[in-house]
Write a protein that holds these residues in place. Structure first.
Motif, mmCIF file in Angstrom:
data_model
loop_
_atom_site.group_PDB
_atom_site.id
_atom_site.type_symbol
_atom_site.label_atom_id
_atom_site.label_comp_id
_atom_site.label_asym_id
_atom_site.label_seq_id
_atom_site.Cartn_x
_atom_site.Cartn_y
_atom_site.Cartn_z
ATOM 1 N N LYS A 43 0.828 -1.198 0.000
ATOM 2 C CA LYS A 43 0.000 0.000 0.000
ATOM 3 C C LYS A 43 0.870 1.258 0.000
ATOM 4 C CE LYS A 43 -3.566 -2.647 0.353
ATOM 5 N NZ LYS A 43 -2.801 -3.890 0.365
ATOM 6 N N LYS A 44 0.360 2.299 -0.616
ATOM 7 C CA LYS A 44 1.071 3.564 -0.690
ATOM 8 C C LYS A 44 1.032 4.259 0.667
ATOM 9 C CE LYS A 44 1.453 7.752 -3.520
ATOM 10 N NZ LYS A 44 0.881 8.512 -4.674
ATOM 11 N N ASN B 281 6.405 4.489 1.760
ATOM 12 C CA ASN B 281 6.412 3.747 0.496
ATOM 13 C C ASN B 281 5.641 4.549 -0.556
ATOM 14 O OD1 ASN B 281 6.705 1.739 -1.435
ATOM 15 N ND2 ASN B 281 4.987 0.524 -0.641
ATOM 16 N N PRO B 282 6.264 5.560 -1.129
ATOM 17 C CA PRO B 282 5.547 6.430 -2.081
ATOM 18 C C PRO B 282 5.209 5.730 -3.391
ATOM 19 C CG PRO B 282 7.859 7.028 -1.980
ATOM 20 C CD PRO B 282 7.656 6.014 -0.901
#
Length: 547
Positions: A35-36, A40-41
């Protein structure tokens, strides 16, 4: 590059198989990705290109699967699996086969199943069908092994069990009605719970033959065994009985002559002032209409002998005046004078005493044990009661009270319990109508109060607990559930075990007066309807608006 959602996805019927497969596949594909987040871009989020690719891919799989199973997806009328029964139910177009097991039921209740088990030899498999519910047969016949075994005719309500040979093995047949063998009761054999009939006539047996209503007559009779006559016997000639005589009345033998004398098996009715003598001395005398004297002149009256097993009392044993029953025939005892009990001629174990009507009782001189000779014991002395088991004991008694709550000059007395065991354990709750406390201490527990002194105590309030006196917390303090950080929950004042510092976390903080801060670290400053001042040193007691 921009990715477009396939237009057919928006036209899917939510109740179709294709939509169900598409939704499940997409959620599985989506949840399998990272997931963003700020850390974690490059992750996935709903609506981005990656999620659109996953939706299109899921739809492609779902369309192919649904089209093969039920003809959905591409608009065709059928699929390669159309002839199979759906998991959600439906009508079959072919034969149902379940050669590797089958189970059926109704309302999520199993009613029928096939089974396979191993025989007692441990090798041979045994197959069968197990039915857990009722079996209702719509026809009128039951066939087993290709032969009709049971037939039912609704016209007369008769069930027929027919075969050339019926075997019930070692079973017991129970019938509360009648069993008829033959064309009818009049021409056959009838067996009921009370009688047996053959062609309408009752069969006589040991239970109803040779009754007193049947009259018998004969000329001579030679009886090899025993001859019994229930009625009156009249002899018209001499009676010879040279091998013994037995006389009695009403069927009871009273006097008989045997090889070594006469045997009396009844009663001798003795008149008043008469009795039985041994030699010249009477030993049994009927003194009057109610009293009988049993005596022995110039010797001992012995009851029983070495071979006597028991001496039974059929009446109570009274004192010489006849006022008190000492021993009842059932073993009850009463000793109005006194009672002393010892064992093997040892010291007194139990005795009675009397000082006055208000002071009399039983004295236990040694120990009172329960269940076994080595079981727990109960004893005592002038001061206390002792409960013992081997080397462990507990004592209970009375002594002058040492409670700090006793009234001055009252001379209070306390009931105390002491033991050389390590602990005293109660398996049930301990309750007191007033308070529970510690001897010699101000600490006590009352209804809704826990006192440590007259000034320091805890009191139950309507919505919590009131603390009287200062409160000191050695370690951390917080709500039941707490998580730190901006998105956390709850509150806490935590002690850092490494640095020894204490940190507080709250959702909001309001200071009514002055707040002193040695070091201030702010993540974000916001000011509304005014300005924000930052200076080396600034303090003010009042603010005046300048026009």
């Amino acid at each position: 590059m921009s990715i477009a959602l396939l237009p057919d996805i928006g036209n899917l019927d939510p109740n179709s198989l294709c939509y169900a497969i598409y939704s499940q596949l997409y959620h599985n594909f989506f949840n399998a990705q990272d997931k963003k987040s700020p850390e974690n871009p490059y992750g996935i989020e709903e609506g981005d290109n990656t999620s659109l690719r996953l939706r299109n891919t899921a739809y492609g799989f779902a369309e192919a699967i649904a089209g093969a199973v039920a003809g959905e997806g591409d608009g065709t009328d059928g699929g390669v699996l159309l002839g199979y029964l759906k998991k959600t139910g439906g009508d079959m177009t072919g034969t149902l086969r379940a050669n590797y097991g089958f189970e059926a039921g109704m309302g999520n209740v199993r009613l029928l199943e096939t089974y396979r088990e191993i025989a007692d030899d441990g090798v041979t498999p045994v197959y069968g069908l197990q039915v857990y519910g009722d079996i209702r047969i719509g026809g009128s016949n039951l066939y087993i092994g290709g032969k009709q075994l049971l037939r039912y005719t609704p016209s007369d309500g008769t069930a027929y069990l027919e075969n050339s040979l019926l075997s019930f093995g070692s079973s017991t047949l129970l019938s509360r009605g009648e069993m008829v063998f033959g064309e009818s009761k009049a021409k056959g054999v009838v067996i009921s719970g009370t009688a047996v009939y053959v062609q309408g006539k009752e069969v006589y047996h040991a239970g109803n033959a040779n009754l007193s209503t049947v009259r018998w007559s004969m000329k001579d009779a030679a009886v090899e065994g025993e001859l019994k006559v229930k009625g009156k016997t009249t002899l018209s000639d001499e009676l010879s009985a040279i091998y013994g005589v037995k006389l009695g009345f009403a069927g009871k033998e009273i006097l008989s002559v045997v090889a070594d004398g006469a045997l009396l098996e009844g009663f001798l009715n003795i008149a008043t002032n008469c009795g039985v003598k041994i030699g010249s001395s009477p030993v049994l005398i009927r003194a009057n209409e109610t009293d009988v004297a049993l005596s022995c002149d110039y010797g001992n009256l012995l009851l029983g002998s070495e071979r006597t097993q028991k001496i039974k009392l059929f009446a109570g044993l009274w004192d010489i005046d006849g006022d008190n029953m000492l021993i009842t025939k059932y073993g009850g005892a009463y000793f109005p004078d006194s009672l002393r009990v010892a064992h093997n001629y040892g010291a007194d174990l139990l005795s009675t005493y009397r000082v006055s009507d208000g002071d009399e009782g039983v004295i236990l001189h040694k120990k009172l044990r329960f269940a076994f000779a080595d079981g727990v014991s109960l004893s005592g002395n002038r001061r206390e009661l002792i409960f013992s088991k081997q080397s462990h004991q507990a004592t209970m008694g009375f002594r002058e009270s040492s409670s700090v709550y006793q009234l001055p000059e009252s001379g209070s007395i306390s009931l105390y319990i002491d033991t050389n065991s390590d602990f005293i354990t109660f398996d049930k709750p301990v309750e007191s109508k007033k308070h529970l406390g510690i001897d010699g201490s101000f600490t006590r527990l009352t209804d809704k109060h826990l006192y440590f002194s007259s000034e320091h105590y805890l009191m139950s309030a309507t919505d919590g607990i009131k603390h009287f006196g200062n409160a000191y917390f050695i370690d951390s303090l917080g709500s039941e559930r707490f998580s730190s950080g901006f998105a956390g929950y709850g509150w806490a004042v935590l002690k850092n075990l490494t640095t020894g510092s204490s940190a507080a976390t709250f959702d909001e903080l309001t200071i009514r007066k002055k707040m002193r801060i040695y070091e201030l670290e702010v993540q974000k400053n916001s000011a509304t309807n005014g300005s924000l001042w930052v200076s080396d040193s600034c303090s003010g007691d009042s603010v005046v608006k300048v026009s």
